[in-house]
Write an enzyme that holds these catalytic residues in place. Structure first.
Site, PDB file in Angstrom:
ATOM      1  CB  CYS A 118      63.091  24.580  75.943  1.00 17.16           C
ATOM      2  SG  CYS A 118      63.730  25.479  77.392  1.00 17.16           S
ATOM      3  CG  HIS A 220      59.002  23.192  77.962  1.00 14.12           C
ATOM      4  ND1 HIS A 220      59.749  22.111  77.543  1.00 14.12           N
ATOM      5  CD2 HIS A 220      59.869  24.032  78.584  1.00 14.12           C
ATOM      6  CE1 HIS A 220      61.009  22.279  77.904  1.00 14.12           C
ATOM      7  NE2 HIS A 220      61.108  23.431  78.535  1.00 14.12           N
ATOM      8  CD  GLU A 222      57.194  20.029  76.312  1.00 13.94           C
ATOM      9  OE1 GLU A 222      58.059  20.106  77.205  1.00 13.94           O
ATOM     10  OE2 GLU A 222      57.159  20.828  75.324  1.00 13.94           O
TER      11      GLU A 222
END
Length: 243
Positions: A118, A220, A222
């Site tokens: 990001c 993102h 993750e």
């Protein structure tokens, strides 16, 4: 590989002191979502948090096998990429940016594997001589909702991955669904190359050709909303473990 798990440095967010005690602490503090660390550990890495100390960047990088530059609800100072004005929506965290730029520039110069997420992608672009769109709604015709209204663990839109790129090899995909939480974007990638785009033309990923592993993604991963997201972290750990 000298360790069973490569050591991956992870940059932190920071918050100012709240003297009246209404927040987490009366003193400045660091913060990071758990899933950043979990994604690295689940992929086989050993994550370690990095403080905002630009003066220690070289010493930290010398101990690391890889680097993750995380996102956050702030922006880079437009002065860093030669912009003549600052959009009203821009908010800064100068100390964090200074530290992350030192880490990114050192990792790029030394060939240390690095993943920017990001705002971390935007920082990589600037470190490589690029520029940013300061506020997507003001500069992109008919933009998508890049600040998606639905939760971050759900997809907001899709991106097209350019063939023949590192990202294409890592994900094995040509189009994936991503989560989206940004109001800025890469305008000119500088010495990097754009490797994924949104349907509205916004750059969604960049990579630095010739570097062992230098990748930035605007979403993102993750949160692992797709198999491609997991592949990104696995590729970072593989590159970090082969140094």
């Amino acid at each position: 590989m000298t360790r069973s798990r490569p050591l991956i440095g992870v940059t932190l967010d920071s918050e100012a002191a709240i003297p009246d005690g209404s927040g987490y602490s009366r003193f400045p503090w660091y913060a990071l979502r758990c899933n950043y660390m979990d994604a690295i550990a689940d992929a086989g890495g050993l994550p370690v948090a990095l403080p905002h100390r630009a003066d220690l960047a070289a010493a930290m990088l010398a101990r690391l096998d890889g680097l993750v530059i995380t996102g956050g609800a702030f922006d880079l100072d437009p002065v860093l990429y030669g912009a003549g004005r600052r959009h009203d929506s821009v908010t800064l965290k100068a100390g964090r940016t200074q530290a992350e730029l030192a880490l990114a520039q050192g990792a790029i110069a030394s060939g240390l594997p690095v993943l920017g997420i990001c705002g971390g992608q935007q920082l990589l672009a600037v470190a490589l001589g690029g520029t940013l769109v300061q506020h997507i709604p003001d500069e992109v015709a008919a933009p998508l909702a890049h600040e998606q209204p639905n939760p971050r663990d759900q997809a907001g839109h899709e991106v097209d991955i350019l063939p023949g790129t590192l990202l294409a090899r890592v994900t094995g995909a040509t189009r994936i669904a991503v989560n989206s939480a940004h109001h800025q974007a890469v305008r000119d990638p500088g010495r990097a190359a754009i490797c994924a785009v949104a349907p509205d033309g916004v750059a969604e990923a960049i990579e630095y050709p010739g570097h062992p592993f230098c990748l930035g993604v605007q979403w993102h991963p993750e949160f692992a909303i797709s198999l491609a997201d997991r592949h990104i972290f696995s590729a970072l750990i593989e590159a970090s473990g082969s140094r």
